[in-house]
Design an enzyme around this catalytic site. Structure first.
Site, PDB file in Angstrom:
ATOM      1  N   CYS A 113       0.875  -1.290   0.061  1.00 46.87           N
ATOM      2  CA  CYS A 113       0.114   0.051  -0.150  1.00 46.87           C
ATOM      3  C   CYS A 113       0.967   1.343  -0.004  1.00 46.87           C
ATOM      4  O   CYS A 113       1.833   1.327   0.752  1.00 46.87           O
ATOM      5  CB  CYS A 113      -0.810   0.200   1.356  1.00 46.87           C
TER       6      CYS A 113
ATOM      7  N   VAL B 297       0.581   4.990   0.767  1.00 47.90           N
ATOM      8  CA  VAL B 297      -0.418   5.795   1.538  1.00 47.90           C
ATOM      9  C   VAL B 297      -0.554   7.075   0.812  1.00 47.90           C
ATOM     10  O   VAL B 297      -1.763   7.731   1.370  1.00 47.90           O
ATOM     11  CB  VAL B 297      -0.105   6.143   3.070  1.00 47.90           C
TER      12      VAL B 297
ATOM     13  N   TYR C  56       9.970  18.507   6.878  1.00 42.25           N
ATOM     14  CA  TYR C  56       9.465  17.380   7.862  1.00 42.25           C
ATOM     15  C   TYR C  56       8.686  18.016   8.909  1.00 42.25           C
ATOM     16  O   TYR C  56       7.666  17.324   9.452  1.00 42.25           O
ATOM     17  CB  TYR C  56      10.704  16.549   8.164  1.00 42.25           C
TER      18      TYR C  56
ATOM     19  N   SER D 216       5.311  18.787   8.144  1.00 40.18           N
ATOM     20  CA  SER D 216       4.220  17.834   8.058  1.00 40.18           C
ATOM     21  C   SER D 216       3.820  17.037   9.418  1.00 40.18           C
ATOM     22  O   SER D 216       2.792  16.954   9.393  1.00 40.18           O
ATOM     23  CB  SER D 216       4.880  16.720   7.103  1.00 40.18           C
TER      24      SER D 216
HETATM   25  N1  LIG Z   1      13.719   7.358  13.187  1.00 41.93           N
HETATM   26  C1  LIG Z   1      13.455   8.367  13.782  1.00 41.93           C
HETATM   27  O1  LIG Z   1      14.348   9.065  14.105  1.00 41.93           O
HETATM   28  C2  LIG Z   1      12.072   8.953  13.822  1.00 41.93           C
HETATM   29  C3  LIG Z   1      11.824   9.843  14.759  1.00 41.93           C
HETATM   30  C4  LIG Z   1      10.679  10.346  15.084  1.00 41.93           C
HETATM   31  C5  LIG Z   1       9.555   9.918  14.255  1.00 41.93           C
HETATM   32  N2  LIG Z   1       9.679   9.061  13.282  1.00 41.93           N
HETATM   33  C6  LIG Z   1       8.734   8.808  12.654  1.00 41.93           C
HETATM   34  O2  LIG Z   1       8.272   7.361  12.637  1.00 41.93           O
HETATM   35  C7  LIG Z   1       7.792   6.754  11.404  1.00 41.93           C
HETATM   36  C8  LIG Z   1       8.418   5.441  11.121  1.00 41.93           C
HETATM   37  O3  LIG Z   1       9.889   5.902  10.746  1.00 41.93           O
HETATM   38  P1  LIG Z   1      10.992   5.038  10.805  1.00 41.93           P
HETATM   39  O4  LIG Z   1      12.166   5.405  11.733  1.00 41.93           O
HETATM   40  O5  LIG Z   1      10.712   3.508  11.206  1.00 41.93           O
HETATM   41  O6  LIG Z   1      11.754   5.060   9.311  1.00 41.93           O
HETATM   42  P2  LIG Z   1      11.891   3.685   8.343  1.00 41.93           P
HETATM   43  O7  LIG Z   1      12.325   4.575   7.082  1.00 41.93           O
HETATM   44  O8  LIG Z   1      12.710   2.683   8.813  1.00 41.93           O
HETATM   45  O9  LIG Z   1      10.395   3.320   7.939  1.00 41.93           O
HETATM   46  C9  LIG Z   1       9.422   3.881   7.261  1.00 41.93           C
HETATM   47  C10 LIG Z   1       8.565   2.820   6.633  1.00 41.93           C
HETATM   48  O10 LIG Z   1       7.652   3.571   5.890  1.00 41.93           O
HETATM   49  C11 LIG Z   1       7.371   3.073   4.579  1.00 41.93           C
HETATM   50  N3  LIG Z   1       6.833   4.208   3.450  1.00 41.93           N
HETATM   51  C12 LIG Z   1       7.624   5.145   3.128  1.00 41.93           C
HETATM   52  N4  LIG Z   1       6.907   5.713   2.178  1.00 41.93           N
HETATM   53  C13 LIG Z   1       5.547   4.996   2.172  1.00 41.93           C
HETATM   54  C14 LIG Z   1       4.317   5.328   1.346  1.00 41.93           C
HETATM   55  N5  LIG Z   1       4.145   6.082   0.605  1.00 41.93           N
HETATM   56  N6  LIG Z   1       3.261   4.320   1.408  1.00 41.93           N
HETATM   57  C15 LIG Z   1       3.616   3.153   2.497  1.00 41.93           C
HETATM   58  N7  LIG Z   1       4.600   3.058   3.187  1.00 41.93           N
HETATM   59  C16 LIG Z   1       5.721   3.963   3.222  1.00 41.93           C
HETATM   60  C17 LIG Z   1       8.818   2.684   4.023  1.00 41.93           C
HETATM   61  O11 LIG Z   1       8.818   1.802   3.157  1.00 41.93           O
HETATM   62  C18 LIG Z   1       9.253   2.011   5.594  1.00 41.93           C
HETATM   63  O12 LIG Z   1       8.984   0.823   5.609  1.00 41.93           O
HETATM   64  C19 LIG Z   1       7.927   7.932  10.387  1.00 41.93           C
HETATM   65  O13 LIG Z   1       6.681   8.380  10.425  1.00 41.93           O
HETATM   66  C20 LIG Z   1       8.770   8.897  11.023  1.00 41.93           C
HETATM   67  O14 LIG Z   1       8.671  10.223  10.519  1.00 41.93           O
HETATM   68  C21 LIG Z   1      10.966   8.553  13.073  1.00 41.93           C
HETATM   69  C1  LIG Z   2      14.755  17.120  17.031  1.00 38.60           C
HETATM   70  C2  LIG Z   2      13.794  16.375  16.665  1.00 38.60           C
HETATM   71  C3  LIG Z   2      14.071  15.096  16.413  1.00 38.60           C
HETATM   72  C4  LIG Z   2      12.995  14.407  15.529  1.00 38.60           C
HETATM   73  C5  LIG Z   2      13.537  13.323  14.692  1.00 38.60           C
HETATM   74  C6  LIG Z   2      12.950  13.139  13.452  1.00 38.60           C
HETATM   75  O1  LIG Z   2      11.424  12.676  13.676  1.00 38.60           O
HETATM   76  C7  LIG Z   2      13.426  12.220  12.550  1.00 38.60           C
HETATM   77  C8  LIG Z   2      14.547  12.377  11.903  1.00 38.60           C
HETATM   78  C9  LIG Z   2      15.089  11.511  10.754  1.00 38.60           C
HETATM   79  C10 LIG Z   2      16.522  11.785  10.522  1.00 38.60           C
HETATM   80  C11 LIG Z   2      17.563  12.356  10.973  1.00 38.60           C
HETATM   81  C12 LIG Z   2      17.841  13.971  10.918  1.00 38.60           C
HETATM   82  C13 LIG Z   2      18.820  14.558  11.123  1.00 38.60           C
HETATM   83  C14 LIG Z   2      20.108  14.052  11.522  1.00 38.60           C
HETATM   84  C15 LIG Z   2      20.951  13.595  10.554  1.00 38.60           C
HETATM   85  C16 LIG Z   2      22.337  13.901  10.324  1.00 38.60           C
HETATM   86  C17 LIG Z   2      23.076  14.444  11.341  1.00 38.60           C
HETATM   87  C18 LIG Z   2      24.468  14.266  10.973  1.00 38.60           C
HETATM   88  C19 LIG Z   2      25.314  13.926  11.784  1.00 38.60           C
HETATM   89  C20 LIG Z   2      26.869  13.461  11.707  1.00 38.60           C
HETATM   90  O2  LIG Z   2      27.131  14.172  10.279  1.00 38.60           O
HETATM   91  O3  LIG Z   2      27.579  12.969  12.052  1.00 38.60           O
END
Ligand SMILES: NC(=O)c1ccc[n+]([C@@H]2O[C@H](COP(=O)([O-])OP(=O)(O)OC[C@H]3O[C@@H](n4cnc5c(N)ncnc54)[C@H](O)[C@@H]3O)[C@@H](O)[C@H]2O)c1
Ligand SMILES: CCCCC[C@H](O)/C=C/C=C\C/C=C\C/C=C\CCCC(=O)O
Length: 265
Positions: free
Chosen positions: A63, A65, A151, A154
């Site tokens: 799917c 989304v 980001y 959103s």
């Molecule tokens: N990793 C972080 O630092 C972090 C921090 C805060 C919030 N989040 C949020 O948590 C959620 C999960 O992120 P994650 O860290 O597991 O990332 P991830 O990249 O490991 O997983 C994201 C998943 O979403 C799927 N996806 C992307 N686009 C899609 C689409 N159009 N339709 C359906 N599926 C889709 C990808 O295929 C993947 O399986 C996200 O909403 C992200 O913004 C992540």
């Molecule tokens: C402060 C808010 C944290 C929110 C995290 C957010 O949901 C997801 C973040 C996803 C990716 C990371 C973004 C930025 C860090 C990336 C690079 C840092 C580079 C560090 C390095 O060069 O060593």
């Protein structure tokens, strides 16, 4: 809500946080429909989950989304297979500041579309059984982050959307609880892709590299388990309507802020 016996849809469930949430739900006796755009990882995840928890407990649906038809098909298949859905987890997301339209379409519109289909299915005033909708935002949906404004936009919008539905005066009649999970950085491929490359897809990264690195260090990086624990606690909490739960590693472990009144953070 009670997890044993619950039926759950998790978008973005092929890997990362969505996969971990699916595992925690299955461990506790839920049945899970994993939805994701990535079919290869989705099928692998499906095979592992079925091997571990039973073929009738989990399945994968491809799917995207951002596509209305895909999302409707996901619901049709999930309801055919499991009869009903009690919990919708809108987790699919991307972080790439060069993909502005895609970020809004996936992180915001994808989650809103998933939420509205869930709401129509669950609302008690239209014959549904009630339920819970959890939208996965970020602490970047609560505070400005200079290196990822799209980001952030959103995720702020998703927090506002979710809390607005939670605060609807008819909420008790609808019987649907709305909550937001807001992790800070978490150890998944979303983060490693950004951390590993020489040129992360962030705004003014090269000019502000030290500040970006300092921000990540100050806030810390949650393990997937840290976030999963907060997720399970949020699901299990009976009165989770309007809850905003943050998970921040360097705030003394995971921090959960349950907000009873959705009109104040
Ligand atoms: N990793 C972080 O630092 C972090 C921090 C805060 C919030 N989040 C949020 O948590 C959620 C999960 O992120 P994650 O860290 O597991 O990332 P991830 O990249 O490991 O997983 C994201 C998943 O979403 C799927 N996806 C992307 N686009 C899609 C689409 N159009 N339709 C359906 N599926 C889709 C990808 O295929 C993947 O399986 C996200 O909403 C992200 O913004 C992540
Ligand atoms: C402060 C808010 C944290 C929110 C995290 C957010 O949901 C997801 C973040 C996803 C990716 C990371 C973004 C930025 C860090 C990336 C690079 C840092 C580079 C560090 C390095 O060069 O060593």
């Amino acid at each position: 809500m009670k997890i044993p016996g619950a039926v759950v849809i998790v978008t973005g469930g092929s890997r990362g946080l969505g996969r971990a949430f699916s595992v925690e739900l299955l461990k506790r006796g839920a049945r899970v429909c994993v939805a994701d755009i990535n079919e290869t990882e989705g099928r692998q995840t499906e095979a592992e989950l079925q091997r571990q928890y039973g073929a009738d407990k989990a399945f994968f649906v491809k799917c995207d989304v951002t596509k209305e038809d895909d999302t409707k098909d996901l619901w049709r298949v999930a309801v055919e297979r499991f009869t009903t859905v009690d919990l919708m987890v809108n987790n699919a997301g991307i972080m790439n500041e060069t993909l502005v339209e895609e970020t809004v379409q996936i992180n915001l519109m994808g989650a809103m579309r998933g939420s509205m289909l869930a709401f129509e299915h669950m609302r008690r005033d239209r014959g549904g059984k009630g339920g819970v909708i959890i939208n996965v935002a970020s602490t970047a949906g609560l505070f400005p982050v200079f290196f990822m404004p799209t980001y952030v936009a959103s995720k702020y919008a998703l927090v506002g959307f979710t809390r607005s539905w939670a605060s609807n005066p008819c909420q008790a009649r609808f019987g649907v609880n709305w909550a937001v999970l807001c992790p800070a950085f978490a150890d998944t491929s979303m983060l490693s892709v950004a951390l590993d490359g020489p040129d992360p897809p962030l705004v003014t990264y090269q000019e502000n590299k030290e500040q970006v690195i300092a921000t990540v260090k100050t806030i810390g990086i949650n393990s997937v388990d840290d976030v999963s624990r907060a997720f399970v606690e949020l699901v299990e909490k009976d009165d989770n309507n309007g809850a905003v739960v943050t998970v921040e590693k360097n705030m003394g472990g995971a921090v959960y802020r349950f907000v009873k009144n959705p009109n104040c953070l």
